[in-house]
Write a protein that holds these residues in place. Structure first.
Motif, PDB file in Angstrom:
ATOM      1  N   CYS A 251      53.476  36.538  41.291  1.00  0.00           N
ATOM      2  CA  CYS A 251      53.208  37.835  40.672  1.00  0.00           C
ATOM      3  C   CYS A 251      54.492  38.448  40.137  1.00  0.00           C
ATOM      4  O   CYS A 251      55.547  38.316  40.758  1.00  0.00           O
ATOM      5  CB  CYS A 251      52.554  38.788  41.673  1.00  0.00           C
ATOM      6  SG  CYS A 251      51.885  40.250  40.845  1.00  0.00           S
TER       7      CYS A 251
ATOM      8  N   PHE B 179      54.712  41.663  39.691  1.00  0.00           N
ATOM      9  CA  PHE B 179      54.793  42.995  40.301  1.00  0.00           C
ATOM     10  C   PHE B 179      55.364  42.875  41.712  1.00  0.00           C
ATOM     11  O   PHE B 179      55.367  41.793  42.292  1.00  0.00           O
ATOM     12  CB  PHE B 179      53.417  43.660  40.363  1.00  0.00           C
ATOM     13  CG  PHE B 179      52.971  44.295  39.069  1.00  0.00           C
ATOM     14  CD1 PHE B 179      53.599  44.014  37.865  1.00  0.00           C
ATOM     15  CD2 PHE B 179      51.901  45.189  39.053  1.00  0.00           C
ATOM     16  CE1 PHE B 179      53.172  44.595  36.678  1.00  0.00           C
ATOM     17  CE2 PHE B 179      51.471  45.775  37.873  1.00  0.00           C
ATOM     18  CZ  PHE B 179      52.102  45.482  36.682  1.00  0.00           C
ATOM     19  N   ASP B 180      55.753  44.013  42.249  1.00  0.00           N
ATOM     20  CA  ASP B 180      56.385  43.985  43.570  1.00  0.00           C
ATOM     21  C   ASP B 180      55.772  45.049  44.491  1.00  0.00           C
ATOM     22  O   ASP B 180      56.489  45.851  45.085  1.00  0.00           O
ATOM     23  CB  ASP B 180      57.901  44.204  43.402  1.00  0.00           C
ATOM     24  CG  ASP B 180      58.681  43.510  44.506  1.00  0.00           C
ATOM     25  OD1 ASP B 180      58.183  42.498  45.040  1.00  0.00           O
ATOM     26  OD2 ASP B 180      59.778  43.993  44.837  1.00  0.00           O
ATOM     27  N   CYS B 181      54.453  45.038  44.615  1.00  0.00           N
ATOM     28  CA  CYS B 181      53.798  46.030  45.477  1.00  0.00           C
ATOM     29  C   CYS B 181      54.210  45.753  46.927  1.00  0.00           C
ATOM     30  O   CYS B 181      54.053  44.626  47.409  1.00  0.00           O
ATOM     31  CB  CYS B 181      52.281  45.935  45.330  1.00  0.00           C
ATOM     32  SG  CYS B 181      51.747  45.975  43.612  1.00  0.00           S
TER      33      CYS B 181
ATOM     34  N   TYR C 119      53.078  46.332  49.883  1.00  0.00           N
ATOM     35  CA  TYR C 119      52.138  45.905  50.932  1.00  0.00           C
ATOM     36  C   TYR C 119      51.603  44.491  50.688  1.00  0.00           C
ATOM     37  O   TYR C 119      50.788  44.004  51.461  1.00  0.00           O
ATOM     38  CB  TYR C 119      50.945  46.884  50.974  1.00  0.00           C
ATOM     39  CG  TYR C 119      50.395  47.150  49.601  1.00  0.00           C
ATOM     40  CD1 TYR C 119      49.548  46.240  48.985  1.00  0.00           C
ATOM     41  CD2 TYR C 119      50.785  48.284  48.884  1.00  0.00           C
ATOM     42  CE1 TYR C 119      49.086  46.457  47.698  1.00  0.00           C
ATOM     43  CE2 TYR C 119      50.322  48.502  47.595  1.00  0.00           C
ATOM     44  CZ  TYR C 119      49.478  47.588  47.018  1.00  0.00           C
ATOM     45  OH  TYR C 119      49.041  47.783  45.745  1.00  0.00           O
ATOM     46  N   CYS C 120      52.023  43.841  49.617  1.00  0.00           N
ATOM     47  CA  CYS C 120      51.351  42.594  49.210  1.00  0.00           C
ATOM     48  C   CYS C 120      52.193  41.371  49.513  1.00  0.00           C
ATOM     49  O   CYS C 120      53.364  41.291  49.147  1.00  0.00           O
ATOM     50  CB  CYS C 120      51.052  42.668  47.720  1.00  0.00           C
ATOM     51  SG  CYS C 120      50.270  41.170  47.106  1.00  0.00           S
TER      52      CYS C 120
ATOM     53  N   ASN D   4      51.980  38.594  48.163  1.00  0.00           N
ATOM     54  CA  ASN D   4      52.249  37.816  46.943  1.00  0.00           C
ATOM     55  C   ASN D   4      53.251  38.478  46.013  1.00  0.00           C
ATOM     56  O   ASN D   4      53.490  37.994  44.913  1.00  0.00           O
ATOM     57  CB  ASN D   4      50.931  37.594  46.182  1.00  0.00           C
ATOM     58  CG  ASN D   4      49.915  36.914  47.056  1.00  0.00           C
ATOM     59  OD1 ASN D   4      50.250  36.005  47.795  1.00  0.00           O
ATOM     60  ND2 ASN D   4      48.676  37.370  47.001  1.00  0.00           N
ATOM     61  N   ARG D   5      53.821  39.607  46.443  1.00  0.00           N
ATOM     62  CA  ARG D   5      54.714  40.338  45.551  1.00  0.00           C
ATOM     63  C   ARG D   5      55.929  39.478  45.171  1.00  0.00           C
ATOM     64  O   ARG D   5      56.271  38.527  45.893  1.00  0.00           O
ATOM     65  CB  ARG D   5      55.163  41.644  46.201  1.00  0.00           C
ATOM     66  CG  ARG D   5      56.105  41.461  47.357  1.00  0.00           C
ATOM     67  CD  ARG D   5      56.293  42.798  48.085  1.00  0.00           C
ATOM     68  NE  ARG D   5      57.376  42.688  49.042  1.00  0.00           N
ATOM     69  CZ  ARG D   5      57.246  42.134  50.242  1.00  0.00           C
ATOM     70  NH1 ARG D   5      56.095  41.600  50.605  1.00  0.00           N
ATOM     71  NH2 ARG D   5      58.281  42.076  51.062  1.00  0.00           N
TER      72      ARG D   5
ATOM     73  N   SER E  79      43.750  37.285  41.439  1.00  0.00           N
ATOM     74  CA  SER E  79      44.994  36.608  41.048  1.00  0.00           C
ATOM     75  C   SER E  79      46.185  37.539  41.100  1.00  0.00           C
ATOM     76  O   SER E  79      46.045  38.757  40.913  1.00  0.00           O
ATOM     77  CB  SER E  79      44.843  36.074  39.609  1.00  0.00           C
ATOM     78  OG  SER E  79      45.995  35.346  39.253  1.00  0.00           O
ATOM     79  N   GLY E  80      47.338  36.962  41.336  1.00  0.00           N
ATOM     80  CA  GLY E  80      48.587  37.675  41.077  1.00  0.00           C
ATOM     81  C   GLY E  80      48.778  37.658  39.565  1.00  0.00           C
ATOM     82  O   GLY E  80      48.024  36.988  38.839  1.00  0.00           O
ATOM     83  N   ILE E  81      49.782  38.367  39.086  1.00  0.00           N
ATOM     84  CA  ILE E  81      49.981  38.432  37.631  1.00  0.00           C
ATOM     85  C   ILE E  81      51.076  37.441  37.240  1.00  0.00           C
ATOM     86  O   ILE E  81      52.196  37.523  37.736  1.00  0.00           O
ATOM     87  CB  ILE E  81      50.392  39.860  37.197  1.00  0.00           C
ATOM     88  CG1 ILE E  81      49.374  40.866  37.745  1.00  0.00           C
ATOM     89  CG2 ILE E  81      50.491  39.956  35.682  1.00  0.00           C
ATOM     90  CD1 ILE E  81      49.785  42.319  37.536  1.00  0.00           C
TER      91      ILE E  81
ATOM     92  N   GLU F 297      43.871  50.681  45.533  1.00  0.00           N
ATOM     93  CA  GLU F 297      44.946  50.380  46.487  1.00  0.00           C
ATOM     94  C   GLU F 297      45.236  51.482  47.492  1.00  0.00           C
ATOM     95  O   GLU F 297      45.138  51.268  48.679  1.00  0.00           O
ATOM     96  CB  GLU F 297      46.265  49.987  45.791  1.00  0.00           C
ATOM     97  CG  GLU F 297      46.147  48.896  44.745  1.00  0.00           C
ATOM     98  CD  GLU F 297      45.872  47.525  45.315  1.00  0.00           C
ATOM     99  OE1 GLU F 297      45.419  47.426  46.467  1.00  0.00           O
ATOM    100  OE2 GLU F 297      46.099  46.538  44.586  1.00  0.00           O
TER     101      GLU F 297
ATOM    102  N   LYS G 158      52.235  50.093  39.339  1.00  0.00           N
ATOM    103  CA  LYS G 158      50.836  50.392  39.030  1.00  0.00           C
ATOM    104  C   LYS G 158      50.684  51.877  38.714  1.00  0.00           C
ATOM    105  O   LYS G 158      51.490  52.688  39.156  1.00  0.00           O
ATOM    106  CB  LYS G 158      49.937  50.020  40.209  1.00  0.00           C
ATOM    107  CG  LYS G 158      49.834  48.518  40.396  1.00  0.00           C
ATOM    108  CD  LYS G 158      48.776  48.167  41.406  1.00  0.00           C
ATOM    109  CE  LYS G 158      48.630  46.656  41.482  1.00  0.00           C
ATOM    110  NZ  LYS G 158      47.669  46.252  42.490  1.00  0.00           N
TER     111      LYS G 158
HETATM  112  S1  SF4 Z   1      49.182  40.449  43.465  1.00  0.00           S
HETATM  113 FE1  SF4 Z   1      48.441  42.493  42.951  1.00  0.00          FE
HETATM  114  S2  SF4 Z   1      48.925  43.733  44.764  1.00  0.00           S
HETATM  115 FE2  SF4 Z   1      50.132  41.836  44.893  1.00  0.00          FE
HETATM  116  S3  SF4 Z   1      52.108  42.353  43.979  1.00  0.00           S
HETATM  117 FE3  SF4 Z   1      50.836  41.486  42.371  1.00  0.00          FE
HETATM  118  S4  SF4 Z   1      49.851  43.251  41.398  1.00  0.00           S
HETATM  119 FE4  SF4 Z   1      50.669  43.956  43.358  1.00  0.00          FE
END
Ligand code: SF4
Length: 416
Positions: free
Chosen positions: A70, A72-74, A76-77, A79-80, A115-117, A173, A187
Motif C-alpha cells: 500500500c 498509504f500509511d494508516c 492502525y493497518c 499493510n501500511r 486491497s491495499g493501494i 475507519e 484519507k
Molecule cells: S490498506 Fe487501506 S487501511 Fe491499510 S494503509 Fe492502505 S489505505 Fe490505509
C-alpha cells in the motif's frame, strides 16, 4: 525476492484480509484429501469466511486481498507502507481462477475482495473491477461478490464495480474526523462520504429504473456497508453510535461493522498499547441492533452509557442499562402496552413481542406465558405486569441491578 506461487500468495493475502470485519468471518472446517480419500481440501480454510447474504442465508466467501502492498500509511493497518510484513500480490486473473476453482469444489459461494493501494487508487480499482468483470462476463459467475472500493478511486470505476458486485463497501475507519486525520492522514472523511453518497445515488437510480424496466441493469443489489475501528482513538461509545446512526440515515447503509482495534506487529507508537475489550465491540453491535430493530435513537443509547465516560457498561447489555436508568418507564403491562413499550422490556426480543401482540388478542397473558418467550424470566419480571404478576417489591427496590445483571463468572485460571 523469490517468486511466490499462488498458494503462498493465498496464505499471505488471506491472512492480511482477516483484519477486515466487513463480512462476519469465522474459521472453516478443516478438510484434506492427503490421505488419498476424497477430492480437494479447504487447505486449513485459508481465506474462507462466512457471511450473511441479504436474504439471511449464511454463505462461505473467499476473503482475500488483491495485494497487501500500500502507498498509504494508516497507523492502525498492518499493510501500511511502513509496516515490515511480507508482501504479495495476485494478478486479476489469479483471483478469478482461484474463485472459480474454489467455487467448482463447492468450498465457497462468493468472493470478498479488498486491497491495499498499489500505484494509484484508480489502477488498483481497475484491477478489482477486472476481477469482477471477468467472473461475471467470461465465466458467468452467479455467486456473491463483495468489493471493497478504494479510497479516492474515480467515481466512474466505482460505478463499474457496482454493476458487477452484489455489495460495495468503503470504510469510514474512525468515528471522528480528528481521529481519521491523526491515524489515517492520507484519507479524507469528506472524500469517503462523497463516495458513499455516489454509491447511494447509483443504488437508488438503478432500483428506480428496475421498477420501470425489467431489463434495467442492477447496481450493488445488496447495498453498501462500512466498517469503523473501535478503540484506536479516544471516541466514546456515544460518539460511535451517533456516527453510525448518521451513516445509516444519510447513506442508506445496510450495515455498519465495528472492529475492535487489534494491536498489530510493529504497531505505530501513536496507537494505544492494548486492544479494547472485545465485549466493547459486542455492546456496540447490540446498540446498533437496538437502533435498527427496536426503535432506539442514538440519544437513547447515549443515555444508557456512563454519563462521565460516554462508555456503555460491559457487564450488562445496553437495553438493560437503559431500563435500569429509566425505571420510571416500567413496569409495562404485557396485556395493554403498545409494541414500542414492550420492545423496551429487557429480555423481550422482536419475535417475543410479536407473539405477545398476537396472543393477547385472544386471552389475557400470565407470567408463565411470557416466560415461554424469553431466555430469562428473572430479567423480565421487574419490568412488566402480567395477569397474575405485579413486581411491587422488585420495582420499588432501590438497587435493582444486582437482581437482573448476569452473575459474574469466575474465570478459569488455566483456560486458553
Ligand atoms: S490498506 Fe487501506 S487501511 Fe491499510 S494503509 Fe492502505 S489505505 Fe490505509
Amino acid at each position: 525476492m523469490a517468486q511466490l506461487d499462488v498458494q503462498q500468495k493465498l496464505a499471505i493475502l488471506a491472512d492480511a484480509a482477516k483484519y477486515d470485519a466487513s463480512c462476519a468471518s469465522s474459521g472453516s472446517v478443516k478438510r484434506t484429501s492427503r490421505d488419498g480419500k476424497g477430492l480437494g481440501s479447504t487447505d486449513q480454510g485459508m481465506g474462507i469466511c462466512h457471511a450473511y447474504a441479504p436474504d439471511g442465508r449464511c454463505i462461505s466467501l473467499l476473503k482475500i486481498l488483491l495485494t497487501n502492498s500500500c502507498i498509504f500509511d494508516c497507523h492502525y493497518c498492518i499493510n501500511r507502507k511502513s509496516s515490515n510484513v511480507r508482501r504479495a500480490r495476485f494478478t486479476a486473473d489469479e483471483v478469478v481462477r482461484l474463485t472459480i476453482s474454489f467455487y467448482k469444489r463447492n468450498y465457497i459461494e462468493g468472493l470478498f475482495l479488498s486491497s491495499g493501494i498499489i500505484g494509484s487508487s484508480n489502477y488498483t480499482m481497475e484491477q478489482m473491477v477486472e476481477v469482477a468483470r471477468s467472473l461475471r462476463e467470461d465465466h458467468h459467475f452467479r455467486g456473491y461478490i463483495h468489493l471493497k472500493t478504494i479510497p479516492d478511486a474515480d467515481p466512474e470505476l466505482v460505478h463499474r464495480a457496482g454493476m458487477y458486485a452484489d455489495r460495495l463497501s468503503i470504510n469510514v475507519e474512525l468515528p471522528t474526523v480528528s481521529g481519521l486525520k491523526r491515524l489515517a492522514p492520507e484519507k479524507s472523511a469528506e472524500r469517503i462520504e462523497g463516495a458513499m453518497a455516489g454509491t447511494k445515488a447509483a443504488i437508488l437510480d438503478t432500483a428506480d429504473a428496475k421498477k420501470r424496466y425489467k431489463s434495467a441493469p442492477r447496481f450493488a443489489p445488496a447495498g453498501q456497508s462500512t466498517q469503523m475501528i473501535v478503540g484506536a482513538d479516544a471516541a466514546t461509545d456515544g460518539d460511535i453510535v451517533t456516527k453510525a446512526s448518521a451513516l445509516y440515515d444519510t447513506f442508506g447503509l445496510r450495515r455498519v461493522y465495528y472492529s475492535a482495534f487489534s494491536p498489530i506487529p510493529d504497531a505505530s507508537t501513536v496507537l494505544p498499547l492494548q486492544r479494547p475489550p472485545l465485549m466493547r465491540e459486542h455492546r456496540l453491535y447490540q446498540s446498533d441492533w437496538l437502533m435498527r430493530f427496536y426503535d432506539y435513537t442514538p440519544a437513547d443509547v447515549v443515555a444508557a452509557a456512563d454519563a462521565t465516560t460516554g462508555m456503555l457498561p460491559l457487564d450488562i447489555d445496553p437495553k438493560l442499562a437503559w431500563a435500569l436508568k429509566f425505571r420510571g418507564s416500567f413496569p409495562v403491562d404485557v396485556n395493554r402496552a403498545p409494541r414500542e413499550a414492550l420492545l423496551r422490556v429487557p429480555g423481550l426480543g422482536v419475535k417475543a413481542v410479536g407473539a405477545i401482540l398476537t396472543a393477547r388478542r385472544w386471552r389475557r397473558l400470565h407470567l408463565a406465558d411470557v416466560a415461554r418467550l424469553t431466555v430469562s424470566v428473572a430479567k423480565v419480571r421487574p419490568f412488566l405486569i402480567a395477569e397474575d404478576w405485579r413486581p411491587v417489591a422488585l420495582s420499588d427496590r432501590a438497587e435493582l441491578r444486582p437482581v437482573v445483571a448476569p452473575k459474574a463468572a469466575q474465570l478459569e485460571l488455566f483456560a486458553a
